[in-house]
Design a protein around this motif. Sequence first.
Motif, PDB file in Angstrom:
ATOM      1  N   GLY A 221      18.769  15.983  -7.041  1.00 29.42           N
ATOM      2  CA  GLY A 221      18.408  17.000  -6.046  1.00 29.42           C
ATOM      3  C   GLY A 221      18.004  16.401  -4.709  1.00 29.42           C
ATOM      4  N   ALA A 222      18.222  15.091  -4.511  1.00 33.53           N
ATOM      5  CA  ALA A 222      17.820  14.443  -3.253  1.00 33.53           C
ATOM      6  C   ALA A 222      18.613  14.992  -2.059  1.00 33.53           C
ATOM      7  N   ARG A 223      17.980  14.964  -0.884  1.00 34.52           N
ATOM      8  CA  ARG A 223      18.678  15.370   0.353  1.00 34.52           C
ATOM      9  C   ARG A 223      19.359  14.176   1.009  1.00 34.52           C
ATOM     10  N   THR A 224      18.722  13.023   0.883  1.00 37.64           N
ATOM     11  CA  THR A 224      19.298  11.790   1.436  1.00 37.64           C
ATOM     12  C   THR A 224      19.350  10.768   0.309  1.00 37.64           C
ATOM     13  N   ILE A 225      20.504  10.126   0.177  1.00 38.20           N
ATOM     14  CA  ILE A 225      20.657   9.116  -0.878  1.00 38.20           C
ATOM     15  C   ILE A 225      20.900   7.772  -0.192  1.00 38.20           C
ATOM     16  N   ASP A 226      19.847   6.967  -0.075  1.00 34.46           N
ATOM     17  CA  ASP A 226      19.937   5.647   0.564  1.00 34.46           C
ATOM     18  C   ASP A 226      19.943   4.579  -0.523  1.00 34.46           C
ATOM     19  N   PHE A 227      20.825   3.609  -0.426  1.00 35.06           N
ATOM     20  CA  PHE A 227      20.810   2.495  -1.378  1.00 35.06           C
ATOM     21  C   PHE A 227      21.562   1.307  -0.793  1.00 35.06           C
ATOM     22  N   PRO A 228      21.294   0.093  -1.263  1.00 37.59           N
ATOM     23  CA  PRO A 228      20.227  -0.273  -2.177  1.00 37.59           C
ATOM     24  C   PRO A 228      18.872  -0.265  -1.457  1.00 37.59           C
ATOM     25  N   ARG A 229      17.813  -0.016  -2.225  1.00 38.37           N
ATOM     26  CA  ARG A 229      16.475   0.056  -1.619  1.00 38.37           C
ATOM     27  C   ARG A 229      16.101  -1.253  -0.936  1.00 38.37           C
ATOM     28  N   ARG A 230      16.571  -2.383  -1.485  1.00 29.81           N
ATOM     29  CA  ARG A 230      16.241  -3.695  -0.922  1.00 29.81           C
ATOM     30  C   ARG A 230      16.698  -3.803   0.530  1.00 29.81           C
ATOM     31  N   LEU A 231      17.718  -3.003   0.888  1.00 28.89           N
ATOM     32  CA  LEU A 231      18.200  -3.015   2.267  1.00 28.89           C
ATOM     33  C   LEU A 231      17.654  -1.819   3.045  1.00 28.89           C
ATOM     34  N   SER A 232      17.585  -0.667   2.391  1.00 26.23           N
ATOM     35  CA  SER A 232      17.199   0.540   3.138  1.00 26.23           C
ATOM     36  C   SER A 232      15.745   0.486   3.607  1.00 26.23           C
ATOM     37  N   TRP A 233      14.846  -0.052   2.782  1.00 27.51           N
ATOM     38  CA  TRP A 233      13.442  -0.093   3.200  1.00 27.51           C
ATOM     39  C   TRP A 233      13.222  -1.008   4.394  1.00 27.51           C
ATOM     40  N   PRO A 234      13.709  -2.267   4.354  1.00 25.35           N
ATOM     41  CA  PRO A 234      13.527  -3.119   5.539  1.00 25.35           C
ATOM     42  C   PRO A 234      14.168  -2.513   6.793  1.00 25.35           C
ATOM     43  N   LEU A 235      15.342  -1.887   6.635  1.00 22.85           N
ATOM     44  CA  LEU A 235      15.986  -1.324   7.820  1.00 22.85           C
ATOM     45  C   LEU A 235      15.184  -0.158   8.382  1.00 22.85           C
ATOM     46  N   ARG A 236      14.649   0.679   7.477  1.00 19.16           N
ATOM     47  CA  ARG A 236      13.854   1.816   7.954  1.00 19.16           C
ATOM     48  C   ARG A 236      12.584   1.320   8.638  1.00 19.16           C
ATOM     49  N   LEU A 237      12.030   0.234   8.116  1.00 17.03           N
ATOM     50  CA  LEU A 237      10.837  -0.359   8.736  1.00 17.03           C
ATOM     51  C   LEU A 237      11.197  -0.862  10.142  1.00 17.03           C
ATOM     52  N   MET A 238      12.359  -1.523  10.236  1.00 13.09           N
ATOM     53  CA  MET A 238      12.804  -2.021  11.543  1.00 13.09           C
ATOM     54  C   MET A 238      13.035  -0.866  12.513  1.00 13.09           C
ATOM     55  N   GLY A 239      13.504   0.266  11.971  1.00 16.00           N
ATOM     56  CA  GLY A 239      13.716   1.449  12.799  1.00 16.00           C
ATOM     57  C   GLY A 239      12.415   1.925  13.428  1.00 16.00           C
ATOM     58  N   CYS A 240      11.291   1.658  12.726  1.00 19.01           N
ATOM     59  CA  CYS A 240       9.974   2.057  13.269  1.00 19.01           C
ATOM     60  C   CYS A 240       9.403   0.953  14.156  1.00 19.01           C
ATOM     61  N   MET A 241       9.847  -0.301  13.937  1.00 22.34           N
ATOM     62  CA  MET A 241       9.293  -1.426  14.717  1.00 22.34           C
ATOM     63  C   MET A 241      10.398  -1.990  15.615  1.00 22.34           C
ATOM     64  N   GLN A 242      10.763  -1.189  16.595  1.00 25.75           N
ATOM     65  CA  GLN A 242      11.935  -1.505  17.422  1.00 25.75           C
ATOM     66  C   GLN A 242      11.790  -2.830  18.177  1.00 25.75           C
ATOM     67  N   SER A 243      10.552  -3.166  18.599  1.00 24.99           N
ATOM     68  CA  SER A 243      10.433  -4.395  19.399  1.00 24.99           C
ATOM     69  C   SER A 243      10.742  -5.617  18.528  1.00 24.99           C
ATOM     70  N   LEU A 244      10.423  -5.523  17.236  1.00 23.85           N
ATOM     71  CA  LEU A 244      10.731  -6.617  16.318  1.00 23.85           C
ATOM     72  C   LEU A 244      12.253  -6.742  16.137  1.00 23.85           C
ATOM     73  N   TRP A 245      12.897  -5.594  15.958  1.00 21.66           N
ATOM     74  CA  TRP A 245      14.345  -5.583  15.754  1.00 21.66           C
ATOM     75  C   TRP A 245      15.076  -6.147  16.980  1.00 21.66           C
ATOM     76  N   PHE A 246      14.758  -5.576  18.171  1.00 24.63           N
ATOM     77  CA  PHE A 246      15.497  -5.997  19.373  1.00 24.63           C
ATOM     78  C   PHE A 246      15.027  -7.344  19.915  1.00 24.63           C
ATOM     79  N   GLY A 247      13.764  -7.704  19.603  1.00 22.52           N
ATOM     80  CA  GLY A 247      13.245  -8.964  20.121  1.00 22.52           C
ATOM     81  C   GLY A 247      13.577 -10.151  19.236  1.00 22.52           C
ATOM     82  N   LEU A 248      13.570  -9.951  17.913  1.00 22.45           N
ATOM     83  CA  LEU A 248      13.732 -11.096  17.006  1.00 22.45           C
ATOM     84  C   LEU A 248      15.037 -11.093  16.203  1.00 22.45           C
ATOM     85  N   VAL A 249      15.384  -9.925  15.641  1.00 21.41           N
ATOM     86  CA  VAL A 249      16.535  -9.895  14.722  1.00 21.41           C
ATOM     87  C   VAL A 249      17.855  -9.790  15.487  1.00 21.41           C
TER      88      VAL A 249
END
Length: 263
Positions: A221-249
């Motif tokens: 019954g999920a609305r969004t199906i993200d996988f694998p979690r090992r990738l989706s969680w770090p990416l979602r975190l980066m989505g919230c920490m934009q300066s880290l993503w654009f500055g370092l990664v």
Amino acid sequence: MSEIRDQCIWITGAGSGIGQALVRLLVAQNNFLIISGRGSEQLLEVQKLCPQRIRLLPCDVGNDEDMQRAKSELESLTDQLDLVIACAGTCEYEDDLRLDTASYRRVFDSNFFGVVNTLRTALPLLNHRAAGKTPPVFAAVGSLSSVVGMPRAEAYGASKAALGYFLDAVRADTARVPLRIVEIRPGFIDTPLTASNDFSMPFLMTPEKAAQRILAGLSSGARTIDFPRRLSWPLRLMGCMQSLWFGLVAPRLTRIHQLRHRI
Ligand SMILES: NC(=O)c1ccc[n+]([C@@H]2O[C@H](COP(=O)([O-])OP(=O)(O)OC[C@H]3O[C@@H](n4cnc5c(N)ncnc54)[C@H](OP(=O)(O)O)[C@@H]3O)[C@@H](O)[C@H]2O)c1
């Protein structure tokens, strides 16, 4: 968690990769499947899995006129759909920031307008709900690449981000009707789409595993199906920490060191 069984299902992009893996699992669970793609030969091969329960509907989801024809053919195959999985899609990377709009249009035609066309074609057949049954489902395959701005993915990622917004808006518009809208966002899957990628693809999964994750998500019954979690969680975190993503990664990922002068 209820298994998807005895349903009438339309899958686009079913000739290869994730779509084909979904067909394999769903046909084994006694579902009736209508499968689409542009290449009839690939679809005929897939139909061999179970000719009695698989029907072909070859079409180009990005082509409005072709989808008009497909609509009448679909209506001759069934008068209702329980589940649609819009899986058809393509990827073209942006090299050297050429901003080649023809490439962007090809990508958007399959990945964005293709889903709009698929929903338009399917919607009249999704307008039903038998007593005691769960509402029909329209699911579309986006990508985890739309969570953050990925180098070289300007066209692909933008088409999937646009798809995510489109699905949210449709979900809002259908909030009072029995229709479930689902966004599926896989990470890297080993399919013809990624076969020529010349960069490392962390946590690469098989299409079979991806199909299992999709069906488990649809059943839950999920609305969004993200996988694998090992990738989706770090990416979602980066989505919230934009300066880290654009500055370092991002500086480590981009291939552009200098903008070429253009006339
Ligand atoms: N592989 C990954 O790592 C990955 C990650 C995230 C998301 N995705 C998404 O997952 C979906 C399936 O991709 P895949 O990895 O399984 O790749 P794939 O094996 O290349 O499958 C894509 C399928 O879509 C069909 N297709 C493409 N454009 C179409 C169009 N305009 N009309 C009808 N059919 C069309 C292709 O068949 P024809 O060429 O015969 O039409 C092909 O069978 C895509 O939406 C992709 O963006 C993939």
